[in-house]
Design an enzyme around this catalytic site. Sequence first.
Site, short mmCIF file in Angstrom:
data_model
loop_
_atom_site.label_atom_id
_atom_site.label_comp_id
_atom_site.label_asym_id
_atom_site.label_seq_id
_atom_site.Cartn_x
_atom_site.Cartn_y
_atom_site.Cartn_z
N TYR A 82 1.02 -1.22 0.02
CA TYR A 82 0.01 0.25 -0.17
C TYR A 82 0.89 1.27 0.04
O TYR A 82 0.77 2.39 0.65
CB TYR A 82 -0.82 -0.14 1.27
CG TYR A 82 -2.14 0.92 1.47
CD1 TYR A 82 -3.07 0.79 0.24
CD2 TYR A 82 -2.52 1.61 2.35
CE1 TYR A 82 -4.16 1.48 0.47
CE2 TYR A 82 -3.71 2.44 2.62
CZ TYR A 82 -4.43 2.35 1.51
OH TYR A 82 -5.72 3.00 1.64
N HIS B 164 -2.43 7.63 -3.09
CA HIS B 164 -3.59 6.84 -2.96
C HIS B 164 -4.11 6.48 -1.60
O HIS B 164 -5.24 6.44 -1.23
CB HIS B 164 -3.33 5.38 -3.71
CG HIS B 164 -4.44 4.30 -3.59
ND1 HIS B 164 -5.53 4.34 -4.44
CD2 HIS B 164 -4.45 3.16 -2.69
CE1 HIS B 164 -6.29 3.25 -4.02
NE2 HIS B 164 -5.55 2.77 -2.91
N ARG C 173 -11.70 9.56 6.83
CA ARG C 173 -11.06 10.50 7.98
C ARG C 173 -10.75 11.88 7.20
O ARG C 173 -9.54 11.97 7.03
CB ARG C 173 -9.92 9.90 8.77
CG ARG C 173 -10.45 8.53 9.57
CD ARG C 173 -9.26 7.87 10.04
NE ARG C 173 -8.20 7.44 9.07
CZ ARG C 173 -8.24 6.32 8.11
NH1 ARG C 173 -9.24 5.54 8.32
NH2 ARG C 173 -7.49 6.29 7.11
N GLU D 38 -6.93 -1.39 -10.08
CA GLU D 38 -5.71 -0.61 -9.08
C GLU D 38 -4.39 -0.69 -10.16
O GLU D 38 -4.18 -1.88 -10.32
CB GLU D 38 -5.80 -1.15 -7.96
CG GLU D 38 -6.88 -0.97 -6.97
CD GLU D 38 -6.50 -1.27 -5.58
OE1 GLU D 38 -5.61 -1.89 -5.25
OE2 GLU D 38 -7.26 -0.60 -4.53
N GLU E 227 -1.03 -0.96 -10.45
CA GLU E 227 0.21 -1.01 -9.52
C GLU E 227 1.39 -1.71 -10.31
O GLU E 227 1.22 -2.18 -11.34
CB GLU E 227 -0.20 -2.04 -8.74
CG GLU E 227 -1.61 -2.02 -7.85
CD GLU E 227 -1.71 -2.92 -6.43
OE1 GLU E 227 -0.91 -3.62 -6.08
OE2 GLU E 227 -2.77 -2.74 -5.87
N ASP F 177 -4.85 -4.82 -9.88
CA ASP F 177 -5.60 -5.46 -8.81
C ASP F 177 -7.10 -5.05 -8.71
O ASP F 177 -7.44 -4.12 -7.92
CB ASP F 177 -4.75 -4.75 -7.47
CG ASP F 177 -5.40 -5.51 -6.17
OD1 ASP F 177 -5.88 -6.76 -6.31
OD2 ASP F 177 -5.29 -4.79 -5.00
N GLN G 102 -15.89 -4.73 -0.73
CA GLN G 102 -14.53 -4.23 0.14
C GLN G 102 -15.29 -3.66 1.39
O GLN G 102 -14.86 -3.66 2.54
CB GLN G 102 -13.68 -3.46 -0.68
CG GLN G 102 -12.42 -3.10 -0.05
CD GLN G 102 -11.52 -2.42 -0.68
OE1 GLN G 102 -11.83 -1.95 -2.09
NE2 GLN G 102 -10.37 -1.80 -0.32
N LYS H 122 -10.86 -8.64 -3.70
CA LYS H 122 -9.45 -8.69 -4.23
C LYS H 122 -9.05 -9.90 -4.57
O LYS H 122 -8.13 -9.91 -5.44
CB LYS H 122 -8.55 -7.85 -3.16
CG LYS H 122 -9.18 -6.43 -3.14
CD LYS H 122 -7.82 -5.46 -2.87
CE LYS H 122 -8.10 -3.98 -2.69
NZ LYS H 122 -7.72 -3.28 -3.49
N THR I 188 -1.77 0.55 -5.09
CA THR I 188 -2.22 1.64 -6.10
C THR I 188 -1.04 2.62 -6.24
O THR I 188 -1.00 3.42 -5.11
CB THR I 188 -3.58 2.06 -5.88
OG1 THR I 188 -4.27 0.91 -5.68
CG2 THR I 188 -4.13 2.79 -6.98
MN MN Z 1 -4.12 -3.04 -4.42
#
Ligand code: MN
Length: 433
Positions: A135, A140, A149, A205, A207, A239, A246, A259, A366
Amino acid sequence: MSHLDATHNPALRSWVQGADGHPDFPIQNLPHGVFSPPAGGGPRGGVAIGDSILDLKAALSAGLLQGEAAEAAAAPSLNAFFALGAAPRRALRQRLSAMLEEGSADRGAASACLHQAADCTLHMPAHIGDYTDFYVGIHHATNIGKVFRPDNPLLPNYKYVPIGYHGRASSVRPSGTDVRRPKGQLKAADADVPRFAPCERLDYELELGIWIGPGNRLGESIPVGQAEAHVAGYCLLNDWSARDIQAWEYQPLGPFLAKNFGSTISPWVVTPEALAPFRIAQPSRPQGDPAPLPYLLDEADQRHGAFDLGLEVLILTPAMRQQGLAPHRLSLSNARYMYWTVAQMVAHHTSGGCDLNPGDLLGSGTISAPDDSGFGSLLETTKGGKQPIALPNGENRRFLEDGDEVILRVRAAREGAVSIGFGDCRAKVLPAA
Ligand code: MN
């Protein structure tokens, strides 16, 4: 670490038609893969050159290649080749470069070992024992965090821990394999209970994929300063993500069925040697960010452990296909937006003693650019589906529809180097079963 040699010489030309100036596979690249030739004979290792594939099995039979590395690279799976590490891989690259360069005495024999890539079937390059998705795309992570948040998008661990989760190796497929829209539990915000239905918020995604070379023993970690030696090569990774599945399932243990219904990789393994000209220093952390803990900090890795690779996402909808339109670029990002280097990911993964094995696959997470010209997912680009994107033919997209094809590409370009790519990472969405 990132040393250049004669194989990177920008003046190097190949006798293979179409190789010079090829956007992905000029002679300076020479990525490895596994393919089946049109005449049959089964899967074997090959090297992409221009629009052709050099058949390594045929090259061995013709006496053009010999030795352990060439034999491992000619096999129907590259795990053993990955396990050999950098020195034999580099020596094979030098031999292949000499064989394919303009004026080579091997031209006659080697040209009999070429196939048109368009006539061949590309396979998974290696058996993936384990797949871990990180991650490390900080823009991202920030964009996704903002949804939950707004004032404090990144959780306090982000700048200390290369965050990741153990993904699913069984459903990784090479470019060109359609992906079926998953069914799963969806719970609308105003509903009391979930329903079981086809995903309505299907996303991609963007990647980078990292192929692990030599592994480590269980209980023995890989120091960050040695981690590069454990990387066999790179690919693109889509991905695919079911955002509605999710959102309902991810707490408290993270991504699961959202995923694991399909992940697409570009089938050519671009070696660390081929990417050497595109190494850059790890961008310095924003003022106030903590320094990586000592086990993640290596001076050489900070100096050239990052990459300058342009990363593109394109879409081709069924209507666009019917209208004869070219794929439309949705975003342009860059591998430089990784908060952690690949060496830091490898070091962290093994820091508690977990063993990596040749053919394991790591995803970067991502990779989004800082602004909306380069977001790596629709979730970000359309603000969670609230702001549809307009396509040139008048269509709109909030999330992916059946028949949509997503194409990921790499453009590595740098002053003084011949630019290379990875080849397409593309797949079409099939309707739910
Ligand atoms: Mn991913």
